[in-house]
Design a protein around this motif. Structure first.
Motif, short mmCIF file in Angstrom:
data_model
loop_
_atom_site.label_atom_id
_atom_site.label_comp_id
_atom_site.label_asym_id
_atom_site.label_seq_id
_atom_site.Cartn_x
_atom_site.Cartn_y
_atom_site.Cartn_z
N GLY A 42 0.78 -1.24 0.00
CA GLY A 42 0.00 0.00 0.00
C GLY A 42 0.81 1.28 0.00
N GLY A 43 2.11 1.17 -0.21
CA GLY A 43 2.96 2.36 -0.23
C GLY A 43 2.86 3.11 -1.55
N TYR A 44 3.55 4.24 -1.63
CA TYR A 44 3.48 5.11 -2.81
C TYR A 44 4.72 5.02 -3.70
CZ TYR A 44 -0.44 6.98 -0.24
OH TYR A 44 -1.63 7.10 0.44
N GLY A 45 5.69 4.21 -3.33
CA GLY A 45 6.89 4.10 -4.12
C GLY A 45 7.74 5.35 -4.03
N LEU A 46 8.86 5.34 -4.73
CA LEU A 46 9.80 6.47 -4.65
C LEU A 46 9.18 7.77 -5.16
CD1 LEU A 46 13.24 4.97 -5.70
CD2 LEU A 46 12.64 6.02 -3.52
N GLU A 47 8.47 7.70 -6.26
CA GLU A 47 7.91 8.92 -6.85
C GLU A 47 6.90 9.57 -5.92
OE1 GLU A 47 8.57 11.62 -9.43
OE2 GLU A 47 9.46 9.67 -9.81
N GLY A 48 5.93 8.79 -5.46
CA GLY A 48 4.90 9.33 -4.58
C GLY A 48 5.44 9.75 -3.23
N THR A 49 6.31 8.94 -2.66
CA THR A 49 6.90 9.28 -1.37
C THR A 49 7.77 10.52 -1.50
OG1 THR A 49 6.89 6.95 -0.73
CG2 THR A 49 8.30 8.42 0.56
N GLY A 50 8.50 10.61 -2.61
CA GLY A 50 9.33 11.79 -2.86
C GLY A 50 8.51 13.06 -2.96
N GLN A 51 7.37 12.99 -3.65
CA GLN A 51 6.50 14.16 -3.76
C GLN A 51 5.97 14.57 -2.39
OE1 GLN A 51 3.51 13.09 -6.64
NE2 GLN A 51 4.98 13.06 -8.32
N TRP A 52 5.60 13.58 -1.59
CA TRP A 52 5.10 13.89 -0.25
C TRP A 52 6.22 14.51 0.60
CZ3 TRP A 52 6.51 11.67 4.50
CH2 TRP A 52 5.76 12.13 5.59
N MET A 53 7.43 13.96 0.52
CA MET A 53 8.54 14.50 1.30
C MET A 53 8.84 15.94 0.89
SD MET A 53 11.16 11.42 2.10
CE MET A 53 10.80 10.30 3.44
N ASP A 54 8.80 16.21 -0.41
CA ASP A 54 8.95 17.59 -0.88
C ASP A 54 7.89 18.50 -0.26
OD1 ASP A 54 11.18 18.18 -2.50
OD2 ASP A 54 10.25 17.24 -4.25
N SER A 55 6.66 17.99 -0.18
CA SER A 55 5.54 18.80 0.31
C SER A 55 5.68 19.16 1.79
CB SER A 55 4.21 18.09 0.07
OG SER A 55 3.98 17.06 1.02
N ILE A 56 6.43 18.37 2.55
CA ILE A 56 6.62 18.69 3.97
C ILE A 56 7.98 19.34 4.23
CG2 ILE A 56 5.03 16.89 4.76
CD1 ILE A 56 7.58 15.29 5.65
N GLY A 57 8.69 19.67 3.15
CA GLY A 57 9.95 20.39 3.30
C GLY A 57 11.20 19.56 3.33
N LEU A 58 11.08 18.26 3.12
CA LEU A 58 12.27 17.40 3.06
C LEU A 58 12.67 17.29 1.59
CD1 LEU A 58 11.33 14.59 5.61
CD2 LEU A 58 12.96 16.45 5.93
N SER A 59 13.52 18.18 1.16
CA SER A 59 13.90 18.26 -0.25
C SER A 59 15.39 18.00 -0.44
CB SER A 59 13.57 19.66 -0.79
OG SER A 59 12.19 19.86 -0.77
N PRO A 60 15.76 17.46 -1.60
CA PRO A 60 14.90 17.01 -2.68
C PRO A 60 14.17 15.73 -2.30
CG PRO A 60 17.20 16.55 -3.21
CD PRO A 60 17.19 17.29 -1.89
N GLY A 61 12.88 15.72 -2.52
CA GLY A 61 12.01 14.65 -2.04
C GLY A 61 12.38 13.27 -2.53
N TYR A 62 12.72 13.15 -3.81
CA TYR A 62 13.05 11.85 -4.36
C TYR A 62 14.28 11.27 -3.65
CZ TYR A 62 13.75 8.16 -7.83
OH TYR A 62 13.90 6.94 -8.45
N LEU A 63 15.29 12.11 -3.45
CA LEU A 63 16.50 11.66 -2.76
C LEU A 63 16.19 11.30 -1.31
CD1 LEU A 63 19.56 11.16 -2.61
CD2 LEU A 63 19.82 13.61 -2.10
N MET A 64 15.38 12.11 -0.65
CA MET A 64 15.02 11.82 0.75
C MET A 64 14.24 10.51 0.84
SD MET A 64 16.36 14.15 2.59
CE MET A 64 17.69 14.52 1.49
N ALA A 65 13.34 10.27 -0.12
CA ALA A 65 12.59 9.02 -0.14
C ALA A 65 13.53 7.83 -0.36
CB ALA A 65 11.52 9.06 -1.22
N LEU A 66 14.50 8.02 -1.25
CA LEU A 66 15.48 6.97 -1.51
C LEU A 66 16.32 6.69 -0.27
CD1 LEU A 66 16.73 5.07 -3.65
CD2 LEU A 66 18.26 6.94 -4.26
N LEU A 67 16.75 7.73 0.41
CA LEU A 67 17.56 7.55 1.62
C LEU A 67 16.74 6.92 2.75
CD1 LEU A 67 19.57 10.91 1.64
CD2 LEU A 67 20.44 8.62 1.14
N ALA A 68 15.54 7.43 2.99
CA ALA A 68 14.70 6.88 4.06
C ALA A 68 14.30 5.44 3.75
CB ALA A 68 13.46 7.75 4.26
#
Length: 146
Positions: A42-68
């Motif tokens: 039920g997750g959003y994958g790198l793209e979706g998670t990255g967009q969400w991370m960008d939206s909360i200020g964790l940028s660049p979101g894709y990289l943050m999603a990849l790291l997390a």
């Protein structure tokens, strides 16, 4: 690096008790990482998670999603098999601190309000394993004997 460093990193007097923490928490971390990396469970994958991370200020979101996601998935795998548990636990503890303070802290303690209690529990286990090491039933224990 010298053998003293690796002995300190791999040795553990935790006995069997660390196994009771490593397996369930490793499964939880792997599942959460798989949500972020692959969109599984039920997750959003790198793209979706990255967009969400960008939206909360964790940028660049894709990289943050990849790291997390990478920290959670591979850190969880390391806990399950008991390989390099101390460094994996340190990385997972940092990931939980980021999650707590960037997402959950403003919602109070309880999970029912998206609070930080679950992140705090995972942080506590990660810190415990950081101090105790992998214990007896682990790849670390096998490597320490050599």
């Amino acid at each position: 690096m010298n053998n003293a460093f690796f002995n300190k990193l791999l040795n553990s007097n935790a006995g069997w008790s660390a196994l009771a923490l490593r397996i369930p928490v490793g499964i939880i971390f792997m599942a959460h990482g798989a949500q972020k990396l692959f969109g599984w469970f039920g997750g959003y994958g790198l793209e979706g998670t990255g967009q969400w991370m960008d939206s909360i200020g964790l940028s660049p979101g894709y990289l943050m999603a990849l790291l997390a996601g990478g920290a959670e998935f591979f850190g969880g795998l390391a806990l399950i098999i008991g390989l390099l548990v101390r460094p994996a636990s340190a990385v997972l503890a940092v990931a939980m601190l980021v999650a707590i303070f960037s997402v959950h802290i403003g919602n109070g303690l309880f999970m029912s309000n998206n609070g930080y209690e679950f992140g705090l529990a995972l942080l506590a286990v990660s810190v415990s394993l950081l101090f105790s090491g992998a214990g007896r039933a682990s790849v670390d224990a096998l490597l320490a004997k050599q």
